[in-house]
Scaffold this active site. Structure first.
Site, PDB file in Angstrom:
ATOM      1  N   GLU A 141       0.819  -1.204   0.000  1.00  0.00           N
ATOM      2  CA  GLU A 141       0.000   0.000   0.000  1.00  0.00           C
ATOM      3  C   GLU A 141       0.865   1.271   0.000  1.00  0.00           C
ATOM      4  O   GLU A 141       0.559   2.225  -0.697  1.00  0.00           O
ATOM      5  CB  GLU A 141      -0.902  -0.026   1.248  1.00  0.00           C
ATOM      6  N   ASP A 142       1.927   1.265   0.760  1.00  0.00           N
ATOM      7  CA  ASP A 142       2.648   2.510   1.018  1.00  0.00           C
ATOM      8  C   ASP A 142       4.017   2.637   0.361  1.00  0.00           C
ATOM      9  O   ASP A 142       4.659   3.674   0.473  1.00  0.00           O
ATOM     10  CB  ASP A 142       2.837   2.705   2.537  1.00  0.00           C
TER      11      ASP A 142
END
Ligand code: MN
Length: 735
Positions: free
Chosen positions: A81-82
């Site tokens: 996600e990051d």
């Protein structure tokens, strides 16, 4: 759970090594190193290095004694996600399982939750579980949420409230259903602190006040029990039973109780080594103090569906106050605290394959528990949500507004449309899934956002839809539509026949077709209403002559012959002074009642074809133009007096052709236009013009001018076109 202490990665790995093999410990260390590297130079809102968060998440999972894959998943849960890391990277660097878990957690993170309705919260929870596929994804997500709640103070108040709400409505119930009460309590208590700080701190304060007094009393009780147990040689551990803030708060709010009424209940928990000892302890307690009737519960013989096992009883304690005692084995206590995670707790000495296997065994065991449990009350609550969720074949999709709709798996956008509303279903012409045009037989996936496109001019559902749809609701609605459509057709046909019959009696239909008269006659023939009566004529349940005779009864007595109409027409004929000739009349295929040699032409605005209900309009100097009865151009009040009844000639020759425009819309795929042209060709229809276009949503529109003989010819063409895959609608155009 150790709430406040921030553990270093070394400490977490060290703790895990107590139950993991060397190899597995090395594996999770590798996961940590990878995460640390990926997140470097990222910081949380609190200013700390980002990696602290995944480390704490992994630490919660270690406390639950999860398997190495899950712990690795905890370390890595935010990298996709990051950071730039992809799911494939994880599969290559670690293994397919780790990649799958992280992928699952990332997907759950994308579900947007906003609703306050209980049913919607329930559907969101279901969607969550359905999307997770593997229960370990949910465990990681719960650990993630728990650490986020612990650090919520760094966020702005508005976010704190939103996240706390979501925690109460989605995550705490999930933790409860999986029996992980330690996580459930902490999530609830923390959420309460942000949602209702006043009550939260008030309860904290009230609990503190009485603590010493209570602790002293409880220790007296424990001593007494211990003495008795020593005599019979039973080994036991004791603990006071902490009450959780949120459960007190709930009772105060929901049951409208005072703090004292709730907190007065004293509680002791006895942990022993065997089930036999549990019942022995129960006997001893019941001989020491008088049991309160109706308070004994045997959750050992009948476990709660979230795996909870224990004996509960309430006795009148030494000071005359009610005292609640819970008796269970150490193992049951583990399950009470860690639920499904305790059952799957990773035991050293197993390799990864075996652990996966025991995981599946755990799952089937869990399923069985659920199945034979469903008679008890608590079970019902649990079953409703978890059993269905985890193991059934449902998909959960969003409306554009963010509501979640539950449908059987294999459902298509049409199922969704009919679930929204029957009219939406009937007028569906297309569907956008996640903003992109998809065919109507697209198989819905959990998490899809659906937007149904409708048109008032839709020809209605296609018969094929019955085959594509999955829900009986949609199938029934489609069948109903066709039943009703046939009725509409019969009504129209019956009406036409009755009017014709009336005219043959030389009476103007509108003179006798008054609502009063129709009501009277339909009652006479025992029909519910005039529609049913017309429909009966349409399918020849009764003859048009029978109805017409009744309808005209009165008027025939009064006026054996009507001259009005003929006079009008004479006037028209004079006004028109048309070049008369049979050829003109023949061209149109339309006959004006009782008059020959009248210039009649078909209007271009609505292109009527034989079979359409039509009406004549007396033009100034250009004869009678024939319109479809529903053509907007003949609906206004100021043209009414120039209208006159016309009808199609019965012997209209098959060879006569009428020009008509249709529009076909569908999913823009290769070959669609070709197939449409071929389909029309198969019906031996001439095409005089055709054009096609497609928009950026892959919605194709084909406009076509065709030459047809009559309305049933048109219907044949439309039906044939609708059989082509990916054609959504066919409609006839008004020009
Ligand atoms: Mn996270």
């Amino acid at each position: 759970m150790s709430k406040d202490k921030i553990l270093t990665a070394d400490e977490v790995i060290e703790q895990a090594s107590k139950y993991l093999s060397e190899e597995d410990t090395a594996f999770i260390r590798r996961a940590y190193d990878f995460a640390q590297d990926s997140h470097k130079e990222q910081y949380r809102k609190s200013g700390e290095p980002y990696i602290i968060h995944p480390v704490q998440v992994a630490s919660i999972l270690v406390e639950l004694e999860m398997d190495p894959v899950t712990i690795a998943g905890g370390f890595l849960h935010d990298v996709v996600e990051d950071t730039n890391v992809t799911v494939e990277d994880l599969e290559n660097t670690f293994n397919q399982e780790v990649a799958m878990l992280v992928d699952g957690v990332s997907k759950l993170g994308k579900i947007k939750y906003k609703s306050k309705e209980a049913q919607q919260a329930e559907n969101h929870r279901k969607m969550f579980v359905a999307m997770a596929k593997d229960i370990r994804v949910i465990l990681i997500k719960l650990a993630d949420r728990l650490h986020n709640m612990r650090t919520l103070k760094h966020l702005p108040p508005e976010k704190q409230r939103r996240i706390s709400n979501e925690t109460l409505e989605i995550f705490a119930p999930l933790a409860h259903r999986l029996g992980i009460s330690t996580i459930k309590w902490e999530l609830e208590d923390t959420a309460l602190r942000y949602l209702n700080p006043q009550q939260y701190y008030r309860i904290v304060h009230l609990m503190k006040q009485k603590r010493n007094e209570r602790e002293y009393y409880i220790s007296e009780v424990m001593d007494e029990i211990q003495k008795q147990l020593d005599e019979v040689n039973i080994q036991a551990d004791f603990s006071g039973r902490p009450k959780h803030l949120y459960s007190i708060y709930r009772k105060m709010v929901l049951e409208n109780k005072q703090f004292n009424e709730i907190y007065d209940l004293l509680a002791v928990r006895v942990l022993v080594n065997s089930i036999k000892d549990c019942y022995a302890v129960l006997g001893i307690i019941h001989t020491c103090w008088k049991p309160m009737p109706g308070r004994f519960k045997d959750y050992i013989a009948m476990p709660k569906p979230n795996l909870y096992q224990s004996l509960h009883t309430t006795v009148i304690g030494p000071k005359g106050d009610p005292l609640e005692v819970q008796i269970r084995t150490h193992e049951m206590h583990e399950i009470a605290e860690y639920g499904i995670a305790a059952h799957w707790a990773y035991k050293e000495g197993k390799n990864v394959d075996q652990s996966t296997q025991s995981f599946d065994e755990g799952l089937s065991w869990f399923r069985e528990i659920l199945e034979w449990q469903n008679e008890t009350h608590d079970a019902e609550e649990f079953m409703e949500s978890l059993k269905v969720d985890l193991f059934s074949d449902m998909v959960y999709v969003f409306t554009p507004k963010g509501d979640v709709i539950e449908l059987p798996s294999g459902s298509v956008p049409i199922d969704f449309a009919y679930r929204i509303h029957t009219e939406v279903g009937n007028q569906t012409i297309g569907a956008k899934v996640n903003g992109k045009m998809e065919p109507l037989d697209y198989k819905l996936k959990t998490g899809d956002i659906l937007e149904i496109m409708t048109s008032k001019h839709s020809y209605g559902p296609s018969k094929d839809w019955i085959k594509i749809t999955q829900t009986s609701q949609a199938k029934n609605k489609i069948k109903q539509f066709f039943k009703k459509q046939r009725k509409d057709e019969n009504v129209a046909k019956g009406k036409e026949l009755v009017e014709k019959e009336i005219r043959s009696l030389d009476i103007e239909p509108k003179d006798v077709l008054t609502s009063d008269n129709l009501k009277k006659v339909s009652e006479k023939f025992n029909f519910n209403n005039e529609e049913d009566m017309y429909a009966a004529v349409g399918y020849q349940g009764i003859t048009a002559a029978q109805i017409a005779t009744r309808l005209t009864e009165k008027i025939r007595k009064k006026q054996p012959k009507t001259e009005d109409l003929e006079q009008t027409l004479e006037g028209v004929q004079n006004e028109i002074k048309a070049p008369s000739g049979p050829s003109k009349k023949k061209d149109s295929g339309v006959k004006v009642k009782g008059v020959d040699n009248l210039l009649v032409r078909l209007s271009r605005c609505c292109n009527p074809v034989p079979g359409d209900e039509i009406v004549g309009y007396i033009t100034k100097g250009r004869g009678v133009s024939v319109h479809r009865a529903d053509c907007p151009n003949v609906q206004t009040e100021d043209v009414k007096h120039r209208l006159l009844p016309v009808e199609w000639e019965n012997n209209s020759e098959e060879s006569k052709q009428y020009s008509l425009d249709i529009e076909i819309s569908g999913y823009d795929r290769r070959g669609l236009l070709n197939e449409v042209l071929q389909a029309v060709n198969e019906t031996k229809t001439n095409i005089t013009a055709v054009s096609g276009k497609s928009d950026r949503n892959k919605m194709a529109t084909i406009n076509m001018t065709i030459m047809i003989h009559n309305i049933s010819h048109l219907r044949k063409i439309v039906d044939r076109i609708k059989q082509i895959p990916d054609v959504y609608t066919v409609r006839r155009m008004l020009q």
